[in-house]
Design an enzyme around this catalytic site. Structure first.
Site, mmCIF file in Angstrom:
data_model
loop_
_atom_site.group_PDB
_atom_site.id
_atom_site.type_symbol
_atom_site.label_atom_id
_atom_site.label_comp_id
_atom_site.label_asym_id
_atom_site.label_seq_id
_atom_site.Cartn_x
_atom_site.Cartn_y
_atom_site.Cartn_z
ATOM 1 C CG ASN A 150 60.719 31.441 58.581
ATOM 2 O OD1 ASN A 150 59.889 31.059 57.749
ATOM 3 N ND2 ASN A 150 61.044 32.703 58.723
ATOM 4 C CB CYS A 185 63.160 35.399 56.775
ATOM 5 S SG CYS A 185 62.141 36.866 56.562
HETATM 6 P P1 NAD Z 1 62.657 46.071 56.156
HETATM 7 O O1 NAD Z 1 63.954 46.279 56.818
HETATM 8 O O2 NAD Z 1 62.586 45.902 54.676
HETATM 9 O O3 NAD Z 1 61.668 47.265 56.539
HETATM 10 C C1 NAD Z 1 61.536 47.771 57.826
HETATM 11 C C2 NAD Z 1 61.028 49.210 57.709
HETATM 12 O O4 NAD Z 1 60.693 49.690 59.010
HETATM 13 C C3 NAD Z 1 62.059 50.187 57.136
HETATM 14 O O5 NAD Z 1 61.482 50.903 56.071
HETATM 15 C C4 NAD Z 1 62.380 51.091 58.325
HETATM 16 O O6 NAD Z 1 62.701 52.425 57.945
HETATM 17 C C5 NAD Z 1 61.079 51.042 59.098
HETATM 18 N N1 NAD Z 1 61.213 51.429 60.509
HETATM 19 C C6 NAD Z 1 62.151 51.036 61.402
HETATM 20 N N2 NAD Z 1 61.922 51.612 62.604
HETATM 21 C C7 NAD Z 1 60.822 52.379 62.464
HETATM 22 C C8 NAD Z 1 60.094 53.225 63.335
HETATM 23 N N3 NAD Z 1 60.465 53.412 64.612
HETATM 24 N N4 NAD Z 1 59.014 53.872 62.865
HETATM 25 C C9 NAD Z 1 58.635 53.718 61.577
HETATM 26 N N5 NAD Z 1 59.282 52.925 60.699
HETATM 27 C C10 NAD Z 1 60.360 52.274 61.138
HETATM 28 O O7 NAD Z 1 62.023 44.805 56.878
HETATM 29 P P2 NAD Z 1 61.093 43.650 56.235
HETATM 30 O O8 NAD Z 1 61.894 42.759 55.379
HETATM 31 O O9 NAD Z 1 59.846 44.278 55.718
HETATM 32 O O10 NAD Z 1 60.746 42.826 57.567
HETATM 33 C C11 NAD Z 1 59.926 43.371 58.576
HETATM 34 C C12 NAD Z 1 59.615 42.283 59.576
HETATM 35 O O11 NAD Z 1 58.867 41.242 58.945
HETATM 36 C C13 NAD Z 1 60.839 41.585 60.166
HETATM 37 O O12 NAD Z 1 60.563 41.234 61.493
HETATM 38 C C14 NAD Z 1 60.989 40.325 59.316
HETATM 39 O O13 NAD Z 1 61.628 39.295 60.002
HETATM 40 C C15 NAD Z 1 59.531 39.986 59.075
HETATM 41 N N6 NAD Z 1 59.291 39.224 57.845
HETATM 42 C C16 NAD Z 1 59.975 39.524 56.704
HETATM 43 C C17 NAD Z 1 59.717 38.813 55.526
HETATM 44 C C18 NAD Z 1 60.479 39.132 54.265
HETATM 45 O O14 NAD Z 1 60.429 38.308 53.345
HETATM 46 N N7 NAD Z 1 61.153 40.251 54.159
HETATM 47 C C19 NAD Z 1 58.744 37.803 55.529
HETATM 48 C C20 NAD Z 1 58.040 37.542 56.699
HETATM 49 C C21 NAD Z 1 58.326 38.257 57.859
#
Ligand code: NAD
Length: 439
Positions: A211, A263
């Protein structure tokens, strides 16, 4: 194979339904009960092209289900994926509270062998830390394995990225866990996807290094674009010719208002923080962050130079999301740019095909109004700013747009139009890095 996916955000829901499509039986769990209730009714809280169909198809064939009870899901699963959020804590460090909460809960629940797979982007060392938290909470001695499986999907093309990734990275220190991970991703083996098998720390670092490198390309071309404006060069031709060199590659050489999203901003900060903490600063990444922040100021100045003082002017904005084909406005350059315009006394009318609901939560002002389409935005404006390159903005009836605007001025921060055509149409048109800065 039964799998639990914890977190139903962009990564969790796409990965969960993608793994179901690969033939796994997946239970997606989220602590947000409303999200789970909606998913049970077939409703998704965010926009990602093709996701609704993918979810529906796998719910219908019985391989995908949703639950807010973590224990029920974990009891039935051999493999638990963790895809919860890891936002910036506001000081450039990763806020691991969601990950820690999951570790604590799993420690209380687990009562036989499980493989815990961290898909969230987490700093180096987190996988081991996670395992220790779980182990400490376990009521009896149970063997658990931990796997780092960072995700590289991009919002807007997340399904294609998950189904046909450039590579899959798996960090593990157990042969048993590795064999099961290979089984889970067998569908990708069949299409000859490259796999990188490594240790936990290497897998964690691969995600940040990747990234940070992509963000570097963006900041680099943005600085080249700024030079282009000073010397009368065209950044598109510079980028094209650079990209023809296979060592450089053409991707991520598009100038614009700087990177945003959930990200790059937080991952570059976290990487820079890691370097500092280890006494091995990643000065390049530190500069990339600075350049990106500065680029937003440069864009506001560009708008001001074009419009004159923006005080009391009506500015139209097309695009609020950090990129097209998503409803995500996290760290979108639109937030900083619109806030700056409002602060300088402008009135703003905006439209985005998918991001307006999210934007309303991020920015509040009586001087910011939302319109139903692009043509309503341009009506009577003193200048129009393109902030996100949605396809529908590429195909506007520009003759009609010009008739509707008070001044035929377009500041195109995504370079979606051709300067020659715009000047033929009678516009005062300003792009990024396309030869001339407004006087
Ligand atoms: P997001 O914020 O859209 O979703 C996270 C979800 O996790 C939410 O629905 C939240 O309610 C849930 N959550 C939080 N704590 C919880 C718990 N204790 N039990 C159950 N559910 C719980 O996040 P995202 O964009 O999907 O990103 C998730 C991870 O992936 C991050 O680390 C991010 O850096 C990584 N990532 C994101 C992308 C992207 O494009 N969005 C790409 C690659 C990696």
């Amino acid at each position: 194979m039964n799998i639990t996916m914890i977190g139903t955000g962009y990564v969790g829901l796409v990965s969960g339904s993608g793994l179901a499509d690969f033939g796994m039986t997946v239970i997606c769990v989220d602590k947000d009960r409303e999200r789970i209730e909606k998913l049970r009714k077939g409703e998704i809280s965010f926009y990602e092209p093709g996701l609704e169909e993918l979810v529906q198809r796998n719910v219908k064939n019985g391989r995908l289900s949703f639950d807010s009870n973590l224990k029920t899901a974990v009891d039935r699963s051999l493999v638990i994926f963790v895809a919860v959020g890891t936002p910036d804590n506001g000081q450039g460090q990763t806020d691991l509270s969601q990950v820690e909460e999951v570790a604590q809960s799993l420690g209380e629940i687990i009562d036989d062998y499980k493989i815990l797979v961290i898909k969230s982007t987490v700093p180096v060392g987190t996988n081991n830390w996670f395992k220790k938290i779980v182990q400490k909470k376990l009521k009896k001695e149970i063997n658990i394995d931990i796997v780092s499986n960072p995700e590289f999907l991009r919002e807007g093309s997340a399904i294609e990225d998950f189904m046909r990734p450039d590579r899959v990275v798996i960090g593990a220190d157990s042969t048993r866990a590795l064999a099961i991970m290979k089984d889970i991703y067998r569908s990708l083996y069949l299409i000859e996807t490259p796999f990188v098998f490594t240790n936990l720390e290497t897998a964690e670092l691969i995600k940040y290094a990747s990234n940070a490198f992509l963000a570097t390309k963006i900041s680099f071309i943005n600085e080249v674009a700024n030079i282009c404006e000073k010397v009368g060069a065209d950044v598109h031709q510079v980028a094209k010719a650079m990209g023809l060199d296979k060592r450089i590659g053409s991707k991520f050489l598009h100038p614009g208002p700087g990177f945003g999203g959930s990200c790059f901003p937080k991952d570059t900060h976290a990487f820079a923080y890691l370097g500092k903490k280890l006494g091995s600063p990643v000065s390049i990444v530190e500069s990339v962050i600075k350049v990106n922040q500065n680029q937003r100021r440069v864009m506001v100045e560009k708008i001001e130079k074009a419009v004159g003082s923006v005080e009391g002017k009506m500015i139209g904005i097309l695009g609020l999301t950090f990129k097209p084909n998503t409803s995500d406005v996290r760290e979108s350059s639109a937030i900083d740019i619109i806030l700056a315009l409002l602060q300088k006394g402008a009135k703003v009318k905006a439209y985005d095909p998918a991001g307006m609901d999210e934007f309303k939560k991020a920015v509040h002002s009586i001087n910011l109004t939302y319109e139903r389409d692009a043509y309503s935005v341009v009506k009577g404006v003193d200048g129009l700013v393109i902030l996100t390159e949605w396809n529908e903005f590429r195909n506007l009836d520009l003759k009609e747009v010009k008739k509707l605007m008070a001044q035929p001025l377009i500041v195109d921060l995504r370079n979606i139009y051709e300067p020659e055509r715009m000047s033929e149409l009678g516009y005062h048109y300003i792009g990024v890095g396309r030869g001339v800065t407004p006087a």
